[in-house]
Design a protein around this motif. Structure first.
Motif, PDB file in Angstrom:
ATOM      1  N   HIS A   1       0.806  -1.044  -0.329  1.00  0.00           N
ATOM      2  CA  HIS A   1      -0.087  -0.214  -0.045  1.00  0.00           C
ATOM      3  C   HIS A   1       0.884   1.173  -0.070  1.00  0.00           C
ATOM      4  O   HIS A   1       0.543   2.191  -0.685  1.00  0.00           O
ATOM      5  N   ARG A   2       1.814   1.660   0.540  1.00  0.00           N
ATOM      6  CA  ARG A   2       3.146   1.975   0.723  1.00  0.00           C
ATOM      7  C   ARG A   2       3.044   2.983  -0.960  1.00  0.00           C
ATOM      8  O   ARG A   2       3.767   3.679  -1.329  1.00  0.00           O
ATOM      9  N   TYR A   3       3.413   1.402  -1.191  1.00  0.00           N
ATOM     10  CA  TYR A   3       3.674   1.336  -2.842  1.00  0.00           C
ATOM     11  C   TYR A   3       2.823   1.587  -3.762  1.00  0.00           C
ATOM     12  O   TYR A   3       2.754   2.922  -4.797  1.00  0.00           O
ATOM     13  N   ARG A   4       2.108   2.027  -3.177  1.00  0.00           N
ATOM     14  CA  ARG A   4       0.633   2.695  -3.863  1.00  0.00           C
ATOM     15  C   ARG A   4       0.675   3.637  -4.107  1.00  0.00           C
ATOM     16  O   ARG A   4       0.054   4.528  -5.510  1.00  0.00           O
ATOM     17  N   ILE A   5       0.995   3.936  -3.053  1.00  0.00           N
ATOM     18  CA  ILE A   5       0.600   5.517  -2.340  1.00  0.00           C
ATOM     19  C   ILE A   5       1.787   6.133  -3.641  1.00  0.00           C
ATOM     20  O   ILE A   5       1.327   7.574  -4.361  1.00  0.00           O
ATOM     21  N   MET A   6       2.570   6.054  -3.696  1.00  0.00           N
ATOM     22  CA  MET A   6       3.543   6.665  -4.729  1.00  0.00           C
ATOM     23  C   MET A   6       2.638   6.127  -6.231  1.00  0.00           C
ATOM     24  O   MET A   6       3.422   7.167  -7.257  1.00  0.00           O
ATOM     25  N   LEU A   7       2.077   5.539  -6.862  1.00  0.00           N
ATOM     26  CA  LEU A   7       1.703   4.995  -8.506  1.00  0.00           C
ATOM     27  C   LEU A   7       0.409   5.933  -8.163  1.00  0.00           C
ATOM     28  O   LEU A   7       0.143   6.249  -9.311  1.00  0.00           O
ATOM     29  N   ASP A   8      -0.128   6.039  -7.244  1.00  0.00           N
ATOM     30  CA  ASP A   8      -1.908   7.040  -7.802  1.00  0.00           C
ATOM     31  C   ASP A   8      -1.573   8.435  -7.193  1.00  0.00           C
ATOM     32  O   ASP A   8      -2.455   9.073  -7.775  1.00  0.00           O
ATOM     33  N   TYR A   9      -0.369   8.839  -6.540  1.00  0.00           N
ATOM     34  CA  TYR A   9      -0.145   9.989  -6.016  1.00  0.00           C
ATOM     35  C   TYR A   9       1.183  10.481  -7.099  1.00  0.00           C
ATOM     36  O   TYR A   9       2.144  10.498  -6.538  1.00  0.00           O
ATOM     37  N   PRO A  10       0.794  11.545  -8.276  1.00  0.00           N
ATOM     38  CA  PRO A  10       2.001  12.419  -8.701  1.00  0.00           C
ATOM     39  C   PRO A  10       2.455  13.635  -7.481  1.00  0.00           C
ATOM     40  O   PRO A  10       4.350  13.550  -7.936  1.00  0.00           O
ATOM     41  N   ASP A  11       2.345  14.178  -6.475  1.00  0.00           N
ATOM     42  CA  ASP A  11       3.466  14.708  -6.022  1.00  0.00           C
ATOM     43  C   ASP A  11       3.825  14.117  -4.411  1.00  0.00           C
ATOM     44  O   ASP A  11       4.777  14.509  -5.134  1.00  0.00           O
ATOM     45  N   ILE A  12       3.281  12.814  -4.588  1.00  0.00           N
ATOM     46  CA  ILE A  12       3.989  11.898  -3.983  1.00  0.00           C
ATOM     47  C   ILE A  12       5.393  11.544  -4.818  1.00  0.00           C
ATOM     48  O   ILE A  12       6.517  10.951  -4.632  1.00  0.00           O
ATOM     49  N   TYR A  13       5.141  10.751  -6.231  1.00  0.00           N
ATOM     50  CA  TYR A  13       6.192  10.129  -7.084  1.00  0.00           C
ATOM     51  C   TYR A  13       7.602  11.517  -6.891  1.00  0.00           C
ATOM     52  O   TYR A  13       8.425  11.451  -6.971  1.00  0.00           O
ATOM     53  N   GLU A  14       7.069  12.294  -7.368  1.00  0.00           N
ATOM     54  CA  GLU A  14       7.876  13.628  -8.094  1.00  0.00           C
ATOM     55  C   GLU A  14       8.813  14.079  -6.844  1.00  0.00           C
ATOM     56  O   GLU A  14       9.448  14.067  -6.774  1.00  0.00           O
ATOM     57  N   ARG A  15       8.562  14.239  -5.421  1.00  0.00           N
ATOM     58  CA  ARG A  15       8.679  14.572  -4.132  1.00  0.00           C
ATOM     59  C   ARG A  15      10.504  13.256  -4.021  1.00  0.00           C
ATOM     60  O   ARG A  15      11.398  13.485  -3.665  1.00  0.00           O
ATOM     61  N   GLU A  16       9.988  11.882  -4.012  1.00  0.00           N
ATOM     62  CA  GLU A  16      10.580  10.720  -3.960  1.00  0.00           C
ATOM     63  C   GLU A  16      11.383  10.650  -4.939  1.00  0.00           C
ATOM     64  O   GLU A  16      11.869   9.540  -5.354  1.00  0.00           O
ATOM     65  N   GLU A  17      11.592  11.567  -6.057  1.00  0.00           N
ATOM     66  CA  GLU A  17      11.824  11.303  -7.618  1.00  0.00           C
ATOM     67  C   GLU A  17      11.355  10.118  -7.942  1.00  0.00           C
ATOM     68  O   GLU A  17      12.631   9.351  -8.964  1.00  0.00           O
ATOM     69  N   GLY A  18      10.705   9.659  -7.740  1.00  0.00           N
ATOM     70  CA  GLY A  18      10.236   8.197  -7.985  1.00  0.00           C
ATOM     71  C   GLY A  18      10.807   6.589  -7.569  1.00  0.00           C
ATOM     72  O   GLY A  18      10.960   5.425  -8.139  1.00  0.00           O
ATOM     73  N   MET A  19      11.625   7.176  -6.729  1.00  0.00           N
ATOM     74  CA  MET A  19      12.216   6.420  -5.599  1.00  0.00           C
ATOM     75  C   MET A  19      11.892   5.514  -4.721  1.00  0.00           C
ATOM     76  O   MET A  19      11.328   6.545  -3.379  1.00  0.00           O
ATOM     77  N   LEU A  20      11.781   4.167  -4.108  1.00  0.00           N
ATOM     78  CA  LEU A  20      11.424   3.778  -2.845  1.00  0.00           C
ATOM     79  C   LEU A  20      12.452   2.896  -2.153  1.00  0.00           C
ATOM     80  O   LEU A  20      12.930   2.579  -2.543  1.00  0.00           O
ATOM     81  N   PRO A  21      11.769   3.698  -0.808  1.00  0.00           N
ATOM     82  CA  PRO A  21      13.664   2.880   0.281  1.00  0.00           C
ATOM     83  C   PRO A  21      13.076   1.566   0.395  1.00  0.00           C
ATOM     84  O   PRO A  21      12.017   1.155   0.760  1.00  0.00           O
ATOM     85  N   VAL A  22      13.631   0.227   0.162  1.00  0.00           N
ATOM     86  CA  VAL A  22      13.551  -0.737   0.414  1.00  0.00           C
ATOM     87  C   VAL A  22      14.471  -1.957   1.352  1.00  0.00           C
ATOM     88  O   VAL A  22      16.162  -1.493   1.021  1.00  0.00           O
ATOM     89  N   SER A  23      13.710  -2.625   2.109  1.00  0.00           N
ATOM     90  CA  SER A  23      14.528  -3.268   2.353  1.00  0.00           C
ATOM     91  C   SER A  23      14.085  -5.138   2.053  1.00  0.00           C
ATOM     92  O   SER A  23      13.572  -5.089   1.284  1.00  0.00           O
ATOM     93  N   VAL A  24      15.923  -5.517   2.033  1.00  0.00           N
ATOM     94  CA  VAL A  24      15.635  -6.996   1.613  1.00  0.00           C
ATOM     95  C   VAL A  24      16.043  -8.069   2.102  1.00  0.00           C
ATOM     96  O   VAL A  24      16.958  -8.605   3.185  1.00  0.00           O
ATOM     97  N   ILE A  25      15.018  -8.989   2.231  1.00  0.00           N
ATOM     98  CA  ILE A  25      15.482 -10.482   2.357  1.00  0.00           C
ATOM     99  C   ILE A  25      15.553 -11.257   1.306  1.00  0.00           C
ATOM    100  O   ILE A  25      14.760 -10.565   0.278  1.00  0.00           O
ATOM    101  N   ASP A  26      16.152 -12.342   1.809  1.00  0.00           N
ATOM    102  CA  ASP A  26      16.906 -13.243   0.906  1.00  0.00           C
ATOM    103  C   ASP A  26      16.110 -14.691   1.334  1.00  0.00           C
ATOM    104  O   ASP A  26      16.831 -15.005   2.109  1.00  0.00           O
ATOM    105  N   LYS A  27      15.016 -14.791   0.857  1.00  0.00           N
ATOM    106  CA  LYS A  27      13.985 -15.980   1.253  1.00  0.00           C
ATOM    107  C   LYS A  27      13.234 -16.680   0.257  1.00  0.00           C
ATOM    108  O   LYS A  27      12.852 -16.115  -1.119  1.00  0.00           O
ATOM    109  N   PRO A  28      12.977 -17.917   0.427  1.00  0.00           N
ATOM    110  CA  PRO A  28      12.024 -18.773  -0.881  1.00  0.00           C
ATOM    111  C   PRO A  28      10.711 -18.579  -0.881  1.00  0.00           C
ATOM    112  O   PRO A  28       9.950 -17.922   0.553  1.00  0.00           O
ATOM    113  N   LEU A  29       9.655 -19.097  -1.742  1.00  0.00           N
ATOM    114  CA  LEU A  29       8.875 -18.175  -2.131  1.00  0.00           C
ATOM    115  C   LEU A  29       7.534 -18.771  -0.560  1.00  0.00           C
ATOM    116  O   LEU A  29       7.434 -17.568   0.621  1.00  0.00           O
TER     117      LEU A  29
END
Length: 185
Positions: free
Chosen positions: A67-95
């Motif tokens: 849903h945080r991801y959707r906010i950036m897709l749905d709101y151009p003001d957020i996309y522009e402010r964040e320069e289209g970048m999202l903070p991501v933490s990565v986990i390495d696990k099987p499905l």
């Protein structure tokens, strides 16, 4: 070697390289999505999106944070402010373990304690915040605020409430209509 939690290695990832998973059962109602937008607009992204990195396709698959991801897709003001970048933490696990992580993240959020929420509404009202302010900043509708105020039992919280005219239950209204004489001309 000491374990290092993924949150200590946040990556700044272009949203185009992030994809939702196809198994998340979580849904957020429109009022809460609006509140999430307000939160991200006011506070920025304070929590990273949790993803699995698919090296073969060079894509980050969301485990938590859709849903945080959707906010950036749905709101151009957020996309522009964040320069289209999202903070991501990565986990390495099987499905299967990613699926379990998604459910744990969803369920661990819990729900608000009604009594504690009532106390927050009480404190905000006591410091002079209006129902309109509370509604806007906490994402609550008037009925929810009224219910929470009722729980505290303090009449001072109702000083600005306009109560409507009394209503008559349908059964009583039908009964009184039957008693009214009908005159034909």
């Amino acid at each position: 070697m000491t374990y290092k939690s993924p949150v200590y290695s946040i990556r700044r990832v272009p949203i185009e390289k992030i994809s939702p998973n196809d198994y998340n059962p979580n849904a957020v109602a429109p009022p809460e999505m609006k509140l999430l937008y307000d939160s991200i607009r006011e506070d920025g992204y304070t929590m990273p999106i949790v993803c699995y990195y698919d090296q073969q396709n060079d894509q980050y698959i969301i485990v938590d944070g859709f849903h945080r991801y959707r906010i950036m897709l749905d709101y151009p003001d957020i996309y522009e402010r964040e320069e289209g970048m999202l903070p991501v933490s990565v986990i390495d696990k099987p499905l299967d373990k990613r699926m379990a992580s998604t459910i744990r993240h969803n369920r661990a959020r819990g729900s608000h304690d009604v009594e504690l929420m009532s106390n927050i509404i009480k404190e905000l009202a006591e410091i002079g915040r209006s129902d309109a302010w509370i509604s806007k900043h906490l994402g609550m509708d008037r009925d929810e605020i009224l219910r929470l105020k009722q729980i505290t039992g303090l009449t001072a919280l109702f000083k600005d409430v306009n109560f409507g005219a009394a209503w008559v239950p349908e059964e009583e209204e039908e009964e009184s209509l039957r008693r009214i004489p009908v005159h034909n001309q």
